[in-house]
Design a protein around this motif. Structure first.
Motif, PDB file in Angstrom:
ATOM      1  N   UNK A 157      18.518 -53.866   4.651  1.00 25.62           N
ATOM      2  CA  UNK A 157      16.967 -54.103   5.031  1.00 25.62           C
ATOM      3  C   UNK A 157      16.677 -55.435   4.210  1.00 25.62           C
ATOM      4  N   UNK A 158      16.235 -56.397   4.868  1.00 27.93           N
ATOM      5  CA  UNK A 158      15.465 -57.784   4.162  1.00 27.93           C
ATOM      6  C   UNK A 158      14.217 -57.433   3.484  1.00 27.93           C
ATOM      7  N   UNK A 159      13.575 -56.354   3.639  1.00 27.87           N
ATOM      8  CA  UNK A 159      12.238 -55.974   2.789  1.00 27.87           C
ATOM      9  C   UNK A 159      12.778 -55.188   1.755  1.00 27.87           C
ATOM     10  N   UNK A 160      13.825 -54.859   1.438  1.00 21.63           N
ATOM     11  CA  UNK A 160      14.118 -54.126   0.174  1.00 21.63           C
ATOM     12  C   UNK A 160      13.532 -54.750  -0.929  1.00 21.63           C
ATOM     13  N   UNK A 161      13.066 -54.061  -1.760  1.00 27.59           N
ATOM     14  CA  UNK A 161      12.493 -54.667  -3.055  1.00 27.59           C
ATOM     15  C   UNK A 161      13.352 -54.291  -4.326  1.00 27.59           C
ATOM     16  N   UNK A 162      14.269 -53.495  -4.484  1.00 27.68           N
ATOM     17  CA  UNK A 162      14.823 -53.051  -5.576  1.00 27.68           C
ATOM     18  C   UNK A 162      16.160 -52.066  -4.944  1.00 27.68           C
ATOM     19  N   UNK A 163      16.849 -51.662  -6.042  1.00 27.24           N
ATOM     20  CA  UNK A 163      18.218 -50.791  -5.520  1.00 27.24           C
ATOM     21  C   UNK A 163      17.794 -49.361  -6.264  1.00 27.24           C
ATOM     22  N   UNK A 164      18.673 -48.345  -5.682  1.00 21.27           N
ATOM     23  CA  UNK A 164      18.504 -46.993  -6.219  1.00 21.27           C
ATOM     24  C   UNK A 164      19.327 -46.979  -7.723  1.00 21.27           C
ATOM     25  N   UNK A 165      19.029 -46.194  -8.606  1.00 21.03           N
ATOM     26  CA  UNK A 165      19.844 -46.305  -9.743  1.00 21.03           C
ATOM     27  C   UNK A 165      19.773 -44.816 -10.405  1.00 21.03           C
ATOM     28  N   UNK A 166      20.175 -43.652  -9.326  1.00 19.68           N
ATOM     29  CA  UNK A 166      20.568 -42.137  -9.895  1.00 19.68           C
ATOM     30  C   UNK A 166      19.107 -41.517 -10.124  1.00 19.68           C
ATOM     31  N   UNK A 167      19.402 -40.655 -10.988  1.00 18.86           N
ATOM     32  CA  UNK A 167      18.302 -39.519 -11.449  1.00 18.86           C
ATOM     33  C   UNK A 167      18.120 -39.482 -12.823  1.00 18.86           C
ATOM     34  N   UNK A 168      17.208 -38.708 -13.124  1.00 22.55           N
ATOM     35  CA  UNK A 168      17.082 -38.083 -14.571  1.00 22.55           C
ATOM     36  C   UNK A 168      16.298 -36.827 -14.484  1.00 22.55           C
ATOM     37  N   UNK A 169      16.346 -36.242 -15.739  1.00 22.75           N
ATOM     38  CA  UNK A 169      15.731 -34.797 -15.518  1.00 22.75           C
ATOM     39  C   UNK A 169      14.395 -34.869 -16.293  1.00 22.75           C
ATOM     40  N   UNK A 170      13.383 -33.931 -15.672  1.00 22.93           N
ATOM     41  CA  UNK A 170      12.152 -34.218 -16.461  1.00 22.93           C
ATOM     42  C   UNK A 170      11.540 -32.604 -16.156  1.00 22.93           C
ATOM     43  N   UNK A 171      11.084 -31.952 -17.263  1.00 19.79           N
ATOM     44  CA  UNK A 171      10.405 -30.745 -17.088  1.00 19.79           C
ATOM     45  C   UNK A 171       9.075 -30.957 -16.528  1.00 19.79           C
ATOM     46  N   UNK A 172       8.525 -29.921 -15.776  1.00 21.15           N
ATOM     47  CA  UNK A 172       7.129 -30.134 -15.014  1.00 21.15           C
ATOM     48  C   UNK A 172       6.700 -28.834 -15.062  1.00 21.15           C
ATOM     49  N   UNK A 173       5.503 -28.645 -15.698  1.00 22.97           N
ATOM     50  CA  UNK A 173       4.820 -27.324 -15.852  1.00 22.97           C
ATOM     51  C   UNK A 173       3.714 -26.983 -14.957  1.00 22.97           C
TER      52      UNK A 173
END
Length: 394
Positions: free
Chosen positions: A54-70
């Motif tokens: 896509x010409x409109x793309x602003x950035x690239x994916x870079x995987x994931x990180x884990x975060x706790x959520x209560x």
């Protein structure tokens, strides 16, 4: 294989999830939904789906990180998507961060109000279902340090302060594996609008001339100038520090303390009339009238040896104890004693008593400063003058 498309109202779902008590059996399902919500938000941020050109793309994916959520159903670990430039942040954590900030502020308020660390950890566990360590609470309270320091060092040259009250109290602090006594200097001033302000405090090794001088010099560096009248007790080091630091200021000896010293020297029997006249001296509105009454009192009892010590104390301290009489009559009840700053010390003592022994000087500075800052803000919100002139004085 059939593909199932799920259309989500993200805002509604987030609100419902944050407000709902869900059973533990749904926890894994909630994790899947939340992860999908964040994935969809990343697609919208990038303006492109996975592997989409896509010409409109602003950035690239870079995987994931884990975060706790209560949440109300407990703590869960989410896979948070990220982008290469690192500017993407899922909106689901915004509400969580606001709630977390509210909890932190509530914990700090408990600290200011003197709630013990043990009770705070218990309260947090009951509220959140998650335990926190005492060391965590202690680390959290350190967030108060820059706030208290900024308040303690704020400039004082924005307003004139005609009247200054100073007093000291003692606390216990653990230092080098020993418990030692330390002095806390407190200064309360009345500004040109006749309103009270807590303008400074300091934790020092001992109440002394040197300690008071350092405290007064700190006030001066912040822009405080010599007031018209300084009200305090008659501690020797304090008196000397006032004389050397605030040249041109008058010193008012607290009449409550002075009368106590006098009464201690008065004979136990047959002194009711002497004591009554002595007390009446400090209720006069005119210094000349008070001096005449004092001279008459001395003349009446100077031939009686058992009153000699009391008369000596009266003569030596009398002038310092009537300086308030040169101010407007309606100000006299507030200017002749240090009662208002001593009531402030009671507020500090109420919180300090729960702690009993401060682990170090910085923790004492932190708590006492937070208490004083909170009290000062309440004084400001009162919008009520501490000193008021009567109609005939205007």
């Amino acid at each position: 294989m059939t593909q199932v498309n799920i259309t989500l109202d993200l805002e509604q779902l987030k609100d419902e999830l944050m407000e709902t008590n869900l059973g533990a059996v749904t926890k894994s399902a909630v994790i899947v939904v939340l992860n999908q919500m964040m994935e969809k938000e990343r697609d919208e941020y990038l303006k492109a789906s996975a592997y989409e050109r896509s010409e409109d793309r602003v950035d690239m994916r870079n995987g994931y990180y884990e975060r706790d959520y209560t949440m109300s159903l407990g703590k869960m670990t989410l896979k948070v998507p990220r982008t290469r430039q690192g500017e993407f942040s899922p909106s689901i954590f915004e509400k969580y961060e606001r709630a977390e900030q509210s909890l932190v502020l509530a914990m700090l308020e408990m600290v200011i109000n003197g709630v013990s660390t043990r009770k705070i950890t218990k309260a947090v566990e009951q509220l959140c279902g998650e335990s926190v360590s005492s060391s965590y609470v202690s680390t959290l309270t350190k967030r108060l340090d820059p706030i208290v320091q900024e308040w303690a060092d704020r400039p004082l040259n924005v307003m004139r302060f005609p009247y200054l009250y100073v007093d000291a109290m003692y606390i216990k602090v653990r230092e080098y594996q020993k418990v030692v006594s330390k002095a806390v200097y407190v200064a309360v001033a009345v500004n040109e609008k006749n309103r009270r302000q807590i303008i400074g405090f300091q934790v020092s090794h001992v109440e002394s001339e040197e300690g008071w001088t350092r405290f007064f010099e700190h006030l001066q560096k912040r822009g405080f100038t010599s007031p018209r009248l300084i009200i305090s007790d008659a501690h020797t080091g304090l008196k000397k520090a006032i004389q050397s630091t605030f040249v041109g200021s008058s010193w008012q000896r607290c009449t409550v303390h002075f009368k106590r010293n006098l009464i201690a020297k008065v004979p136990k029997k047959g002194a009711q009339e002497f004591t009554a006249v002595m007390k009446d001296l400090f209720l006069q509105s005119c210094p000349d009238r008070a001096r005449r009454m004092k001279n008459e009192l001395v003349a009446s009892y100077e031939e009686q040896p058992r009153f000699e010590e009391a008369l000596t104390v009266l003569d030596e301290g009398f002038e310092d104890a009537i300086q308030f009489m040169s101010e407007p009559n309606s100000y006299h009840p507030q200017l002749r004693t240090t009662n208002n700053v001593e009531r402030l010390n009671v507020e500090i003592r109420r919180r300090e008593r729960i702690i009993n022994i401060f682990p170090n000087t910085q923790s004492a500075f932190r708590l006492i400063g937070a208490v004083l800052k909170d009290y000062d803000e309440k004084l400001e919100h009162l919008q009520r003058p501490f000193l008021r002139k009567s109609s005939d004085e205007k």
